[in-house]
Motif scaffolding. Structure first.
Motif, PDB file in Angstrom:
ATOM      1  N   ASP A 166      11.437  41.031   0.352  1.00  0.00           N
ATOM      2  CA  ASP A 166      12.600  40.157   0.170  1.00  0.00           C
ATOM      3  C   ASP A 166      12.206  38.835  -0.489  1.00  0.00           C
ATOM      4  O   ASP A 166      11.080  38.351  -0.343  1.00  0.00           O
ATOM      5  N   VAL A 167      13.188  38.239  -1.200  1.00  0.00           N
ATOM      6  CA  VAL A 167      13.014  36.923  -1.805  1.00  0.00           C
ATOM      7  C   VAL A 167      14.188  36.043  -1.400  1.00  0.00           C
ATOM      8  O   VAL A 167      15.254  36.542  -1.017  1.00  0.00           O
ATOM      9  N   VAL A 168      14.002  34.721  -1.492  1.00  0.00           N
ATOM     10  CA  VAL A 168      15.060  33.785  -1.109  1.00  0.00           C
ATOM     11  C   VAL A 168      15.187  32.703  -2.167  1.00  0.00           C
ATOM     12  O   VAL A 168      14.186  32.229  -2.716  1.00  0.00           O
ATOM     13  N   ILE A 169      16.433  32.331  -2.465  1.00  0.00           N
ATOM     14  CA  ILE A 169      16.746  31.352  -3.511  1.00  0.00           C
ATOM     15  C   ILE A 169      17.805  30.416  -2.958  1.00  0.00           C
ATOM     16  O   ILE A 169      18.812  30.875  -2.399  1.00  0.00           O
ATOM     17  N   GLY A 170      17.602  29.106  -3.084  1.00  0.00           N
ATOM     18  CA  GLY A 170      18.575  28.167  -2.541  1.00  0.00           C
ATOM     19  C   GLY A 170      18.787  26.962  -3.430  1.00  0.00           C
ATOM     20  O   GLY A 170      17.828  26.418  -3.994  1.00  0.00           O
ATOM     21  N   HIS A 171      20.028  26.540  -3.543  1.00  0.00           N
ATOM     22  CA  HIS A 171      20.399  25.350  -4.326  1.00  0.00           C
ATOM     23  C   HIS A 171      21.010  24.311  -3.402  1.00  0.00           C
ATOM     24  O   HIS A 171      21.800  24.630  -2.509  1.00  0.00           O
ATOM     25  N   ASP A 172      20.617  23.028  -3.601  1.00  0.00           N
ATOM     26  CA  ASP A 172      21.191  21.923  -2.844  1.00  0.00           C
ATOM     27  C   ASP A 172      20.965  22.181  -1.345  1.00  0.00           C
ATOM     28  O   ASP A 172      19.822  22.347  -0.929  1.00  0.00           O
ATOM     29  N   GLY A 209       7.285  30.887   3.509  1.00  0.00           N
ATOM     30  CA  GLY A 209       6.132  31.715   3.851  1.00  0.00           C
ATOM     31  C   GLY A 209       6.496  33.063   4.433  1.00  0.00           C
ATOM     32  O   GLY A 209       5.635  33.951   4.532  1.00  0.00           O
ATOM     33  N   ARG A 210       7.764  33.249   4.800  1.00  0.00           N
ATOM     34  CA  ARG A 210       8.209  34.518   5.394  1.00  0.00           C
ATOM     35  C   ARG A 210       8.805  35.463   4.363  1.00  0.00           C
ATOM     36  O   ARG A 210       9.119  36.619   4.687  1.00  0.00           O
ATOM     37  N   PHE A 211       9.015  34.984   3.154  1.00  0.00           N
ATOM     38  CA  PHE A 211       9.545  35.802   2.068  1.00  0.00           C
ATOM     39  C   PHE A 211       8.454  36.030   1.019  1.00  0.00           C
ATOM     40  O   PHE A 211       7.551  35.207   0.859  1.00  0.00           O
ATOM     41  N   ARG A 212       8.575  37.133   0.282  1.00  0.00           N
ATOM     42  CA  ARG A 212       7.578  37.407  -0.750  1.00  0.00           C
ATOM     43  C   ARG A 212       7.561  36.319  -1.817  1.00  0.00           C
ATOM     44  O   ARG A 212       6.503  35.915  -2.293  1.00  0.00           O
ATOM     45  N   ARG A 213       8.731  35.839  -2.206  1.00  0.00           N
ATOM     46  CA  ARG A 213       8.845  34.758  -3.184  1.00  0.00           C
ATOM     47  C   ARG A 213      10.007  33.856  -2.789  1.00  0.00           C
ATOM     48  O   ARG A 213      10.981  34.302  -2.155  1.00  0.00           O
ATOM     49  N   ALA A 214       9.940  32.578  -3.173  1.00  0.00           N
ATOM     50  CA  ALA A 214      10.974  31.611  -2.825  1.00  0.00           C
ATOM     51  C   ALA A 214      11.248  30.687  -4.001  1.00  0.00           C
ATOM     52  O   ALA A 214      10.320  30.317  -4.743  1.00  0.00           O
ATOM     53  N   VAL A 215      12.521  30.317  -4.153  1.00  0.00           N
ATOM     54  CA  VAL A 215      12.956  29.432  -5.236  1.00  0.00           C
ATOM     55  C   VAL A 215      13.880  28.370  -4.647  1.00  0.00           C
ATOM     56  O   VAL A 215      14.795  28.700  -3.879  1.00  0.00           O
ATOM     57  N   ALA A 216      13.664  27.110  -5.014  1.00  0.00           N
ATOM     58  CA  ALA A 216      14.544  26.011  -4.594  1.00  0.00           C
ATOM     59  C   ALA A 216      15.011  25.244  -5.817  1.00  0.00           C
ATOM     60  O   ALA A 216      14.233  25.021  -6.759  1.00  0.00           O
ATOM     61  N   LEU A 264      13.011  23.942  -9.333  1.00  0.00           N
ATOM     62  CA  LEU A 264      13.694  23.618 -10.589  1.00  0.00           C
ATOM     63  C   LEU A 264      14.644  22.447 -10.372  1.00  0.00           C
ATOM     64  O   LEU A 264      15.354  22.392  -9.370  1.00  0.00           O
ATOM     65  N   HIS A 265      14.647  21.512 -11.344  1.00  0.00           N
ATOM     66  CA  HIS A 265      15.480  20.307 -11.233  1.00  0.00           C
ATOM     67  C   HIS A 265      16.026  19.965 -12.615  1.00  0.00           C
ATOM     68  O   HIS A 265      15.289  20.001 -13.612  1.00  0.00           O
ATOM     69  N   GLY A 266      17.305  19.628 -12.689  1.00  0.00           N
ATOM     70  CA  GLY A 266      17.928  19.257 -13.954  1.00  0.00           C
ATOM     71  C   GLY A 266      17.543  17.846 -14.393  1.00  0.00           C
ATOM     72  O   GLY A 266      17.577  16.911 -13.587  1.00  0.00           O
ATOM     73  N   ALA A 267      17.197  17.699 -15.656  1.00  0.00           N
ATOM     74  CA  ALA A 267      16.756  16.398 -16.178  1.00  0.00           C
ATOM     75  C   ALA A 267      17.869  15.365 -16.166  1.00  0.00           C
ATOM     76  O   ALA A 267      17.604  14.158 -16.121  1.00  0.00           O
ATOM     77  N   GLN A 268      19.133  15.811 -16.195  1.00  0.00           N
ATOM     78  CA  GLN A 268      20.276  14.897 -16.187  1.00  0.00           C
ATOM     79  C   GLN A 268      21.022  14.930 -14.848  1.00  0.00           C
ATOM     80  O   GLN A 268      22.211  14.632 -14.783  1.00  0.00           O
ATOM     81  N   ASP A 269      20.336  15.261 -13.787  1.00  0.00           N
ATOM     82  CA  ASP A 269      20.958  15.355 -12.463  1.00  0.00           C
ATOM     83  C   ASP A 269      21.515  13.999 -12.042  1.00  0.00           C
ATOM     84  O   ASP A 269      20.769  13.025 -11.928  1.00  0.00           O
TER      85      ASP A 269
END
Length: 285
Positions: A98-104, A115-122, A229-234
């Motif tokens: 499993d993988v996990v991806i989260g925004h905000d 650490g509990r998922f194979r891959r993670a994205v924030a 990942l972060h937006g340059a114009q955030d």
């Protein structure tokens, strides 16, 4: 490519809450967590790409965001969100791939469970410790006015004023047409109980609402590699706050800034963000 129109909406009971979720594809679980003021529909560009890559993409409406129910325990601290993620994974029959991806707001449980998922994205919220004193910079304080507004009894009335969410999206992602997203937001947190729930995350964040005591404390350190990942114009959290992100992530992590994108970078630059995420995740096993 599998299309957004093919997504199903289902419900599942996890951690004492009846969650609604969007799903598409078959394979290892790719859990996609939205933030504020947003909904599971925010992943409409990424989910088909995940499904094509061999994942079962699942995007829950977070606790309190309709059609998910308002939780009976009224708990909105990060520990409750982490408990939701763990329970959802179990109830959905997740596994080691499993993988996990989260925004905000969805990024908070990502850091706690990486650490509990194979891959993670924030996306859009730097890891614990990365912001530090920079969050008290005057310009950032102006951007974060809503956090402090949400600690007051005026919060619900102010957020219900026509144009409030429209202006947040405009300021946070300049130039992006958020009309479709805002329709989803109004359906999800337009009712008073749901709006109070969404604001409750911020009241728990600064301690205005004390922890419920129902959930164990969350370890502040990140225990697995993360793609950040972060937006340059955030316009919500200035890109400068994220410049030190990689130094607060475990070895093997990666941090990228997306030019021409604001806070909702995955909606503004879907092709680029999808590519970075898919390259990081790899094909489902």
């Amino acid at each position: 490519m599998l299309g957004f129109a093919l997504m199903e909406i289902r419900t599942i009971h996890a951690n004492g809450v009846e969650f609604a979720y969007l799903t598409l594809g078959e394979g290892p679980l790719a859990l996609c967590l939205h933030g504020f003021p947003d909904t599971a529909h925010t992943w409409r560009h990424l989910m088909p790409a995940l499904a094509e890559r061999g994942y079962r993409a699942v995007a829950p409406f977070m606790r309190g965001y309709a059609p998910t129910e308002v939780p009976a325990d009224a708990a909105y601290e990060v520990a409750a969100l982490v408990a939701d993620v763990r329970a959802l994974r179990e109830e959905l029959g997740g596994g080691e791939d499993d993988v996990v991806i989260g925004h905000d707001w969805g990024a908070f449980p990502v850091y706690a469970t990486a650490g509990r998922f194979r891959r993670a994205v924030a996306l859009a919220v730097p890891p614990p410790g990365a912001m530090g004193a920079a969050f008290l910079d005057y310009e950032q304080l102006k951007r974060s006015f809503y956090i402090y507004l949400f600690q007051t009894p005026m919060a619900e009335r102010a957020a219900a004023v026509p144009g409030f969410f429209e202006n947040l999206w405009r300021d946070w992602s300049p130039g992006y047409d958020a009309s479709e997203d805002l329709d989803f937001v109004r359906r999800s947190i337009g009712e008073p109980a749901n709006l109070s729930a969404a604001i409750g995350y911020y009241r728990a964040m600064l301690g205005t609402t004390p922890p419920s005591g129902r959930y164990p404390d969350v370890e502040p350190s990140v225990t697995g590699p993360v793609l950040y990942l972060h937006g340059a114009q955030d316009g919500c959290l200035a890109a400068g706050l994220a410049k030190d992100a990689i130094n607060h992530l475990p070895e093997g992590s990666r941090a990228e800034q997306i030019d021409g994108a604001g806070h909702f970078l995955h909606l503004e630059r879907p092709a680029e963000v999808n590519r970075l995420i898919l390259d990081w995740l790899g094909s489902a096993s």
